[in-house]
Design a protein around this motif. Structure first.
Motif, mmCIF file in Angstrom:
data_model
loop_
_atom_site.group_PDB
_atom_site.id
_atom_site.type_symbol
_atom_site.label_atom_id
_atom_site.label_comp_id
_atom_site.label_asym_id
_atom_site.label_seq_id
_atom_site.Cartn_x
_atom_site.Cartn_y
_atom_site.Cartn_z
ATOM 1 N N PHE A 30 2.229 1.311 -6.888
ATOM 2 C CA PHE A 30 2.798 1.452 -5.555
ATOM 3 C C PHE A 30 4.307 1.648 -5.679
ATOM 4 O O PHE A 30 4.957 1.024 -6.507
ATOM 5 N N GLY A 31 4.840 2.568 -4.886
ATOM 6 C CA GLY A 31 6.256 2.892 -4.919
ATOM 7 C C GLY A 31 6.580 4.132 -5.742
ATOM 8 O O GLY A 31 7.728 4.549 -5.780
ATOM 9 N N MET A 32 5.563 4.725 -6.403
ATOM 10 C CA MET A 32 5.810 5.950 -7.182
ATOM 11 C C MET A 32 6.148 7.114 -6.256
ATOM 12 O O MET A 32 5.679 7.167 -5.114
ATOM 13 N N THR A 33 6.922 8.073 -6.777
ATOM 14 C CA THR A 33 7.206 9.309 -6.052
ATOM 15 C C THR A 33 6.019 10.264 -6.211
ATOM 16 O O THR A 33 5.118 10.027 -7.026
ATOM 17 N N VAL A 34 6.032 11.367 -5.472
ATOM 18 C CA VAL A 34 4.983 12.377 -5.595
ATOM 19 C C VAL A 34 4.894 12.859 -7.039
ATOM 20 O O VAL A 34 3.801 12.922 -7.622
ATOM 21 N N ASP A 35 6.025 13.198 -7.644
ATOM 22 C CA ASP A 35 6.022 13.696 -9.023
ATOM 23 C C ASP A 35 5.475 12.659 -10.007
ATOM 24 O O ASP A 35 4.733 12.997 -10.933
#
Length: 190
Positions: A30-35
């Protein structure tokens, strides 16, 4: 006491992802960016990114990342991840047929007949002297605010499609955070 683990769930063999409340599921945090989600999802297959319709103005723009297994382009995505501009990755849905298996204290959550999963949750709660909960659609699941159990029609049976979540911007609970696409998953669109 031993609890069934859904060996006859129909979920693709070989994938078992771990779940940690407020942390993530499998390689997705959780908290990851799209990339970052696209890169982490490569362990399962190829990812397709699209914009989500903005049904509620309180939420920041959101992207849907559908992860298809290698060589299975015509099948539904095994995992669908949702990333908002404000909180980044906040929701991961495991497909009832093609998704990786995720267990909650030994109980398989993905691809289960919902009535069997309910029986297992009741037995688990009684044996462990803990609670379980129903969502507003009547699907039983763990008493964990980060797991929202949903149903997905598979043939004549309604199978479990768990959503692993944290709250997103402007929401009070995970249920309030549920992407509109998941709330209507498997139901006729109006």
């Amino acid at each position: 006491m031993t609890f069934p683990t859904g060996g006859d769930s129909g979920v693709a063999d070989g994938d078992e992802w771990s779940y940690a409340p407020t942390v993530g599921v499998g390689p997705l945090r959780f908290g990851m960016t799209v990339d970052e989600v696209v890169e982490a999802a490569q362990v399962l297959g190829r990812a397709k990114v699209s914009d989500c319709a903005r049904h509620h103005k309180v939420f920041s723009p959101t992207w849907k990342i559908e992860v298809h297994r290698q060589g299975a382009a015509s099948c539904p995505p095994a995992v669908t991840a949702y990333v908002s501009q404000a909180v980044r990755l906040f929701c991961v849905a495991a497909d009832a047929v093609t998704g990786p298996q995720v267990k909650y204290d030994g109980i398989s959550l993905v691809g289960r007949d919902l009535s069997e999963l309910e029986s297992d949750m009741i037995a688990y709660a009684e044996a462990m002297d803990v609670y379980f909960r129903y969502n507003v659609d009547g699907c039983a699941g763990p008493d964990d605010p980060g797991v929202v159990m949903c149903g997905q029609p598979v043939g004549q049976v309604l199978r479990s499609r768990p959503l692993f979540m944290v709250t997103r911007d402007g929401a009070n609970t995970e249920w309030d955070s549920m992407p509109s696409e998941e709330f209507r998953h498997g139901r006729p669109q109006s």
